[in-house]
Design an enzyme around this catalytic site. Structure first.
Site, PDB file in Angstrom:
ATOM      1  N   SER A 102       0.795  -1.227   0.000  1.00 17.20           N
ATOM      2  CA  SER A 102       0.000   0.000   0.000  1.00 17.20           C
ATOM      3  C   SER A 102       0.827   1.277   0.000  1.00 17.20           C
ATOM      4  O   SER A 102       0.261   2.373  -0.146  1.00 17.20           O
ATOM      5  CB  SER A 102      -0.949   0.006   1.201  1.00 17.20           C
ATOM      6  N   GLN A 167      -8.959 -18.216  -2.000  1.00 16.30           N
ATOM      7  CA  GLN A 167      -8.336 -19.386  -2.612  1.00 16.30           C
ATOM      8  C   GLN A 167      -7.988 -19.142  -4.068  1.00 16.30           C
ATOM      9  O   GLN A 167      -7.062 -19.753  -4.616  1.00 16.30           O
ATOM     10  CB  GLN A 167      -9.224 -20.635  -2.466  1.00 16.30           C
ATOM     11  N   TYR A 201     -10.630   2.418   5.396  1.00 18.48           N
ATOM     12  CA  TYR A 201      -9.612   2.106   4.398  1.00 18.48           C
ATOM     13  C   TYR A 201     -10.163   1.120   3.373  1.00 18.48           C
ATOM     14  O   TYR A 201     -10.628   0.038   3.717  1.00 18.48           O
ATOM     15  CB  TYR A 201      -8.412   1.484   5.111  1.00 18.48           C
ATOM     16  N   SER A 202     -10.107   1.514   2.090  1.00 22.19           N
ATOM     17  CA  SER A 202     -10.627   0.660   1.025  1.00 22.19           C
ATOM     18  C   SER A 202      -9.706   0.720  -0.179  1.00 22.19           C
ATOM     19  O   SER A 202      -9.510   1.794  -0.770  1.00 22.19           O
ATOM     20  CB  SER A 202     -12.034   1.092   0.622  1.00 22.19           C
ATOM     21  N   ASN A 203      -9.155  -0.410  -0.570  1.00 23.45           N
ATOM     22  CA  ASN A 203      -8.285  -0.466  -1.738  1.00 23.45           C
ATOM     23  C   ASN A 203      -9.029  -0.170  -3.032  1.00 23.45           C
ATOM     24  O   ASN A 203      -8.419   0.230  -4.027  1.00 23.45           O
ATOM     25  CB  ASN A 203      -7.625  -1.842  -1.804  1.00 23.45           C
ATOM     26  N   GLY A 342       2.742  -0.658   4.264  1.00 24.94           N
ATOM     27  CA  GLY A 342       2.300  -1.497   3.157  1.00 24.94           C
ATOM     28  C   GLY A 342       2.505  -2.965   3.446  1.00 24.94           C
ATOM     29  O   GLY A 342       3.461  -3.335   4.141  1.00 24.94           O
TER      30      GLY A 342
END
Length: 395
Positions: A102, A167, A201-203, A342
């Site tokens: 990050s 997965q 927090y959102s990617n 990160g």
């Protein structure tokens, strides 16, 4: 522990349960090597304190290897502990490259703010202006979310990493992901809050930022980062990669899928699952150079740098506040440092800098699967490095 880190940890745990994560490796190596290369003016006491934290990271915390690079106006110091490869027992190279996770967001936000300074993007314009029709569904609406809210994580958009089947990532680490597909995955779920009313927090925010950069410039995100940041600053060890390998000297990246479980080598992974939110590769030398240039105003005009450094409370312990792709944290005795943490499959990292020119980057080659103490000690190493030699706090 960030949501990203929790998601990755869950991925590895599930993968092992399903028997798809690959062969195990020996357990974490002891801190068998230490090294110091110093051209700076840090004292022997400062170095000893940092070396002790690195030793703790590679023994008590269980990481195979660790590195810190500290830089000021006089030069740099590199300290290492442990090993880069648990099979060969090779030491950590002082010029190591690694996946920065990050910390990529600092680069993405810098490019966006350059576009703001060029009047190609407005911070308080709706996302809809640049990506018409892209953000829709389940209360998520690009007409009500601004570019600023993307960069500051106040958009309320769900994080795609909370919904990506773990997965799939771990069993097929070389699969390439399209950022629009990952955004669409997130938008299948309800917004977390009304835009602008909270922080989470959102990617997904930074995947959208990358898409805006591409739409506005007509170039790929990688091209813009390279032309605007990497080449001007001569960051020869920094990449927006397309391949699954890490160029140049680097520690192997490991994960521990469960307590007392053997390490898994996950060095080779397609970076597209991180993209503009977390896919880059760099080094301690380059990250310190980047942060120094950023805080000096070499990359942004004063108005845009001020916007980047306008923070809001995140609600986390320790006084962490978030600006536009840049975090601030307090230093002992007063004052702040600026940077980002990160984590990506195989690595956990953190970099910070002060406005008076002191910079530090720390990396360990274990993630996910390290204890909470690993994250605490990484932050402690950055804080210790940036506090060394400071006669008094200045604001």
């Amino acid at each position: 522990m960030t949501k990203h880190k929790r998601a990755l940890a869950g991925a590895l745990t599930l993968a092992v349960a399903l028997g798809i994560a690959g062969a195990g490796l020996p357990g974490s190596a002891a801190a068998t090597t230490t090294a110091a290369v110093s051209a700076g003016h840090g004292s022997a006491t400062d170095h000893a304190r940092l070396q002790e934290i690195l030793r703790r990271l590679t023994t008590v915390d269980g990481a195979p290897g660790a590195l810190v690079e500290v830089r000021d106006r006089h030069g740099s110091t590199v300290l290492t502990s442990g090993v880069a490869d648990v099979k060969s027992q090779a030491p950590v190279d002082r010029d190591s490259r690694f996946r920065i996770g990050s910390m990529t967001k600092m680069f993405t936000a810098t490019v966006m703010l350059q576009l703001v300074g060029e009047h190609s993007v407005r911070l308080d314009a709706p996302v809809e202006r640049y990506l018409p029709g892209v953000v829709r569904g389940h209360g998520n609406d690009g007409r009500r979310i601004t570019v600023r809210q993307l960069l500051q994580h106040t958009s309320g958009l769900p994080d795609f990493l909370d919904h990506l089947k773990p997965q799939e990532v771990v069993s097929n680490p070389l699969v390439r992901y399209d950022p629009r597909d990952l955004v669409d995955l997130a938008l299948k779920y309800p917004r977390v809050f009304e835009p602008g009313t909270d922080w989470d927090y959102s990617n997904t925010n930074y995947l959208l930022a990358g898409l805006i950069i591409e739409r506005v410039t007509g170039n790929t995100y990688a091209e813009e980062v390279r032309e605007r940041i990497i080449e001007p600053l001569h960051l020869h060890e920094t990449y927006v990669p397309h391949a699954s390998s890490i160029p140049g000297p680097h520690p192997r990246g490991y994960a521990r899928p469960g307590k007392d479980a053997p390490l898994l080598d996950i060095t080779e992974v397609d970076p597209s699952v991180g993209g503009a939110a977390g896919g880059m590769i760099s080094s301690g030398t380059d990250l310190n150079r980047f942060l120094g240039a950023l805080l000096r105003g070499d990359l942004l005009r004063p108005a845009e740098l001020r916007e980047m450094m306008k923070t809001r409370c995140t609600g986390s312990k320790g006084g962490r506040a978030y600006g536009l792709g840049l975090e601030s944290r307090p230093l002992p005795g007063g004052g702040l440092y600026w940077g980002h943490a990160g984590d990506f499959l195989g690595y956990e990292t953190m970099a910070g800098a002060t406005v008076d020119g002191r910079r530090a980057t720390v990396v360990v080659n274990l993630g996910p699967g390290g204890p909470d103490a690993q994250s605490d000690d990484i932050e402690s190493a950055v804080r210790t490095a940036l506090s060394a030699g400071r006669p008094s706090a200045r604001r």
